[in-house]
Motif scaffolding. Structure first.
Motif, PDB file in Angstrom:
ATOM      1  N   ASP A 125     -42.812  34.036 -11.783  1.00 14.35           N
ATOM      2  CA  ASP A 125     -43.339  32.906 -11.074  1.00 14.35           C
ATOM      3  C   ASP A 125     -44.607  32.272 -11.585  1.00 14.35           C
ATOM      4  N   PHE A 180     -33.923  30.126  -8.062  1.00 13.10           N
ATOM      5  CA  PHE A 180     -34.890  30.561  -9.012  1.00 13.10           C
ATOM      6  C   PHE A 180     -34.725  32.094  -9.461  1.00 13.10           C
ATOM      7  N   LYS A 189     -35.872  37.147 -12.675  1.00 11.21           N
ATOM      8  CA  LYS A 189     -34.710  36.225 -12.886  1.00 11.21           C
ATOM      9  C   LYS A 189     -33.761  37.148 -13.779  1.00 11.21           C
ATOM     10  N   THR A 193     -35.480  25.553 -13.044  1.00 16.05           N
ATOM     11  CA  THR A 193     -35.385  27.064 -12.839  1.00 16.05           C
ATOM     12  C   THR A 193     -35.737  27.541 -13.899  1.00 16.05           C
TER      13      THR A 193
END
Length: 468
Positions: free
Chosen positions: A240, A283, A306, A396
């Motif tokens: 993030d 995300f 991710k 994202t």
């Protein structure tokens, strides 16, 4: 009413404009120094009292400097007009307090921190020089004054929003507004396009998803069973990009939605100190650590991972979209039907791929105001032509592929009630807002203690500030 947005106690440069330090800072500093020199010769007297607030002589001078630092041409802004705008801001702030309108002290302090960083960039990082320019003895007093200025500004903004927030216009009011505009004075609207798209998103394999979930579970176990640091997991492995800027912590408020719905639901279900199980959002996959509960506010940190999209998955998405394009070009299927059948974008799929303008909430995009990225993708398309496959990243960070078509074009034209109803409605609503604010101001001026002193009593104000 002035349309210039200025600060109330006017030692703040709005952060919404970037100031090029190389070209403006020295000039700006010299002007501020000249103001401070002027203040040394002339007592900075109170020029107006509005309820619980005052306007100083120097406020007007500082406001001019800030507007210039923002790149605003101040030659056509009269001193009386600027002073009148300061009176309006103080009037709003005063009645915001009377109406118990609240602002967040934490948000104001955060804004002050940001502004100080912007100021320091203009003086090569020297706090001493900054304090000298603003004629302050220490950083704490500077911060306190900036806090009060920002608080006053926010109160004024919230009061204005509160006055008009429930205003609406009926279709009859829209029609009346339009009919009273002389035909030769009706607004013109620029060329507008309707654009549709079909999106193909590469699929993440179930094996890759499970790999990410297992990794997050191992992080959770290491913290809970071995005493490892959750923060170290965030710093070393989290994906993030915004978390570092906030000090590896987000503050969620039950009354003010922040983050996506799934994230909030999990966060608010945790006990203080607890770590969630892995869960998925648009995300990626997360685990959340609830650090502290403070009333309605929850301090949380999280690890975001991710899943990686394989090269094979990207190739499959391109091939799939290419076949769809071939069917449209050959006339085997319409663009709209192909979008309903094959697009991976659920927001536009049921509308035949039609994009919605986020500003107007209709399908029309004014050419001169179109998002630059979208304009670049369709600028060379003829009406009804299908674009080549375009590649882009969504918010994202995931890669996706798409084809586009201009489905309709409306040339530059005079406002038409039926075709341009939503735009005309917005114009009618804006007029109603202005009249409502004007009426509110007239009434509150009469109900509020106001005293204007000195040369400003000779100003021809638009409002009845002198109560004549």
């Amino acid at each position: 009413m002035l349309v210039v947005n200025v600060c109330s106690a006017q030692e703040i440069i709005e952060e919404t404009k970037e100031v090029k330090a190389d070209s403006l800072s020295e000039q700006f500093i010299k002007k501020l120094d000249s103001v401070n020199t002027f203040k040394a010769r002339k007592v900075d007297g109170v020029t107006a009292v509005i309820g619980d607030f005052i306007v100083l002589e120097s406020d007007v001078d500082k406001t001019y400097l800030q507007l210039e630092a923002q790149g605003v041409n101040v030659k056509d802004i009269e001193r009386c007009d600027l002073f009148g705008k300061l009176l309006e801001d103080k009037l709003y702030a005063h009645h915001a307090i009377q109406d118990s309108i609240l602002v967040s002290d934490a948000e104001i302090r955060q804004n002050v921190d940001y502004q100080i960083q912007q100021f320091l960039q203009q003086v090569n990082g020297s706090m001493e020089r900054l304090l000298r320019i603003y004629n302050k003895e220490d950083e704490q007093s500077f911060r306190e004054e900036m806090f009060e200025i920002n608080k006053s500004n926010q109160l004024a903004q919230k009061m204005q929003a509160n006055i008009v927030e429930e205003l609406e216009v009926t279709p009859e009011e829209v029609r009346t507004f339009f009919d009273k505009i002389p035909k030769d004075e009706r607004p013109r609207f620029g060329t507008e396009l309707k654009v549709a798209q079909i999106v193909a998103e590469p699929k993440v394999s179930e094996e890759e998803k499970q790999k990410v979930i297992d990794r997050l579970k191992s992080f959770k176990a290491d913290v809970e069973e071995n005493g490892a640091s959750f923060r170290s997991k965030v710093v070393l492995y989290g994906e993030d990009p915004g978390l570092k800027q906030s000090g590896y912590k987000y503050t969620l408020d039950r009354k003010k939605p922040r983050m996506v719905k799934e994230f909030r639901q999990i966060a608010f279900s945790l006990q203080e100190g607890q770590i969630s199980e892995p869960f998925e959002t648009e995300f990626g996959f997360h685990i959340i650590h609830l650090q502290k509960i403070r009333g309605q506010q929850y301090d949380v940190s999280h690890v975001l991972l991710k899943p990686k999209v394989s090269v094979e998955a990207e190739k499959e998405a391109v091939e799939r979209l290419s076949k769809v394009r071939e069917r449209i070009v050959s006339g085997d299927i319409s663009f709209a039907d192909a979008a309903r059948e094959a697009s991976d974008q659920k927001e536009t799929r049921n509308d035949g791929g039609q994009l919605i303008n986020p500003q107007t909430q209709d399908y029309n995009f004014e050419l001169t105001r179109m998002d630059t990225e979208l304009y670049a993708q369709i600028q060379n398309l003829k009406d009804g032509e299908v674009s080549l496959i375009q590649t882009e990243q969504d918010r994202t960070g995931n890669k996706k592929f798409k084809i586009l078509m201009v489905t309709d074009r409306i040339e530059d034209h005079e406002a038409d009630y039926a075709r341009d109803y939503l735009k005309i409605k917005e114009l009618a609503l804006n007029e109603k807002r202005i009249k409502t604010i004007e009426k509110w101001q007239e009434e509150k001026i009469l109900d509020t203690y106001i005293k204007v002193s000195g040369e400003y009593r000779d100003c021809a104000f638009s409002g009845n500030w002198l109560k004549k």
